[in-house]
Scaffold this active site. Structure first.
Site, short mmCIF file in Angstrom:
data_model
loop_
_atom_site.label_atom_id
_atom_site.label_comp_id
_atom_site.label_asym_id
_atom_site.label_seq_id
_atom_site.Cartn_x
_atom_site.Cartn_y
_atom_site.Cartn_z
CG ASP A 274 4.99 -3.46 6.60
OD1 ASP A 274 5.60 -3.13 5.55
OD2 ASP A 274 3.74 -3.39 6.72
CE LYS A 281 3.79 -0.06 7.31
NZ LYS A 281 2.39 0.21 7.01
CG ASP A 292 3.34 -6.24 9.79
OD1 ASP A 292 2.17 -6.37 10.20
OD2 ASP A 292 3.63 -5.94 8.62
CD GLU A 353 3.53 -5.93 4.43
OE1 GLU A 353 3.03 -4.91 3.90
OE2 GLU A 353 3.37 -6.22 5.63
NE ARG A 355 -3.46 -6.51 1.07
CZ ARG A 355 -4.34 -5.51 1.17
NH1 ARG A 355 -5.11 -5.20 0.14
NH2 ARG A 355 -4.43 -4.81 2.27
#
Ligand code: BES
Ligand code: MN
Ligand code: ZN
Length: 503
Positions: A274, A281, A292, A353, A355
């Site tokens: 991620d 990020k 992740d 992302e 969810r």
């Protein structure tokens, strides 16, 4: 690892290492039985004040030929008798196992004599003892050219649990069996999370699930991109768009063809890396986002246990697996997509992302008419802020199910804390241009994340566990059975939940 259970007298065991335990400020349990053979050496150790019996405290003695047959004796403290818990049994067992392994020894003998945590039967104590031992001995060193254990072989190869009571042996054996299955599966989940993202891709995760399924006799089906398109999984596909690695939707089914069994669906977030996507990020600590997919790893491992333990249930594992990367084809903030349920979603932040991929997996879960659905996901940084690395967050839509999950957590020692999921929170994720939006900002982030998921779980009892803080050992986590890195959080809890179902 070979695990044995046998009857015999502690003092007569001619082994390389014997582990005995005692409570604080009183010589009790197995330590007391060997102390008699030693003519009071341990008592003097305590009286001298050199050993108090505090949890995880240790003392080595070398009384070979002085009344006991073992070459080395390791005394480990359990803390105050009235404060002993199952988790302290795990910890003390882990502390002893690591100490012995650190000495380069190959085996040890231990016992549960005098260890009591009411109301738990001896099986449960034996399970905790084995969990503490096997989880603490876990190492992830396959990328090191020189292994830590090079000089003394492969570390500990055999653990014996000794009982002085013949009638206890079969009960201890049962706990040892369960403890071994659960611990080895947890270590398997840890491996998946610890692998770097260039190795643990969605394809690799799918292959690992397939291989495991063949070994234990589970159904495994992998949906690839064209099938996701057919199912109109627009939310999962939106996350996968930025990556060159093809997404995979892993489906594991245990007891699929058995009629009249309750069906439990377990869903795990499988983001193998991620980066945040276009909502990139910061660089610092981004490497940790290889973990992740820890929710997905826990689900795959739990399915392995369901089969190995022959549980009388139907269990389905769903793991949507993808990378979340920025590129010329990546989803952009503001993009609107349609999930497989028909719900339209405004993607305001591509870093929310998890969810999105769970939305399509939770929708897929409906086809099984499940009695319960539990999802595990490293979903929000807000969860780490709220609960740190000690407990995961629990939210859900069904009180009875939440209490079942809580009961499993208390036995497994993997802590959870409930957060509210009131209607007011669900208001916050309503969309301006679409039905819903994928973020409502930082405030109450764990709850609004769950509120988003709740839009896809209206047809069944559901619990969401946000494991963002507990999937990886954070600052200050110093449990003997949680070596640095991936924890495998959730495997013990899920297996305990499945074992309790129907009881
Ligand atoms: N995978 C992260 C959450 C995370 C953070 C897990 C730290 C483990 C440790 C997740 O996909 C994420 O980026 N969430 C965002 C959501 C926000 C954009 C609404 C977050 O928490 O910042
Ligand atoms: Mn993210
Ligand atoms: Zn994520």
């Amino acid at each position: 690892m070979e695990l044995k259970v046998k009857t015999g007298k502690l003092k007569e065991e001619a082994v390389e290492a014997l582990v005995v335990s005692t409570y604080e400020k009183e010589l009790a349990g197995s330590a007391r039985t060997v102390d008699e053979a030693l003519g009071g050496t341990l008592n003097r150790l305590i009286e001298a004040g050199d050993f108090k019996g505090k949890l995880n405290e240790m003392a080595w003695l070398y009384p070979w030929g002085e009344g006991i047959a073992a070459k080395r004796l390791l005394v480990v403290g359990l803390g105050k008798r009235e404060e002993l818990t199952l988790d302290k049994v795990r910890e003390a067992a882990g502390t002893a196992a690591r100490e012995i392994s650190g000495k380069g020894l190959k085996s040890f003998t231990t016992s549960l004599y005098g260890v009591e945590v009411l109301p738990h039967p001896i099986e449960v104590l034996a399970q905790a003892l084995i969990e503490g031992s096997l989880l603490s001995l876990y190492k992830f060193d396959q990328y090191k050219s020189k292994k830590e254990n090079d000089e003394n072989g492969k570390g500990i190869e055999q653990i014996t649990v000794l009982s002085e009571e013949a009638k206890e042996v079969s009960k201890i054996e049962e706990g040892v069996r369960i403890g071994q299955i659960v611990s080895e599966a947890t270590n398997f989940a840890r491996d998946l999370s610890n692998h770097p993202a260039n190795i643990a891709t969605p394809t690799m995760l799918a292959e690992q699930a397939e291989k495991m399924a063949r070994e234990v006799g589970l159904n495994c089906r992998i949906l690839s991109k064209p099938e996701m398109e057919e199912l109109k999984m627009g939310a999962l596909l939106a996350v996968a768009r930025g990556s060159q690695e093809p997404p995979k939707f892993i489906i594991l089914e245990y007891n699929a063809d058995k009629k009249d069994l309750d069906t439990i669906v377990l869903v795990g977030k499988g983001v193998t890396f991620d980066s945040g996507g276009i909502s990139l990020k910061p660089a610092e600590g981004m490497d940790a986002m290889k973990m992740d997919m820890s929710g997905g790893a826990a689900v795959i491992a739990a399915l392995r246990c369901a089969a190995a333990l022959n549980l009388p249930l139907k269990v389905v594992g769903l793991v949507p697996a993808t990378e979340n990367l920025p590129s010329g084809s990546a989803t952009k903030p503001g993009d609107i997509v349609t999930a497989s349920s028909g719900t339209t979603i405004e993607i305001l932040n591509t870093d929310a992302e998890g969810r999105l991929i769970l939305a399509d997996a939770l929708t897929y879960a409906k086809r099984y008419s499940p009695r319960a659905v539990i999802d595990l996901a490293t979903l929000t940084g807000a969860c780490v802020v709220a609960l740190g690395y000690i407990a995961c967050a629990m939210l859900g839509n069904n009180r009875e199910l939440m209490e079942k999950v809580r009961a499993a957590s208390e036995l497994s020692g993997e802590r959870l804390w409930e957060l509210p999921l009131w209607e007011d929170y669900k208001e916050l994720i309503k969309g301006d241009l679409a039905d819903i939006k994928n973020t409502a900002g930082r405030e109450g982030g764990t709850i609004t994340g769950a509120a988003f998921l709740s839009r896809f779980t209206e047809d069944y009892p559901w619990v969401h566990l946000d494991i963002a803080g507990t999937a990886w050992t954070g600052k200050g986590v110093k449990k003997s059975y949680l070596p640095k890195g991936a924890t495998g959080f959730g495997v013990r809890l899920l297996v305990q939940f499945l074992r309790n179902w129907g009881k």
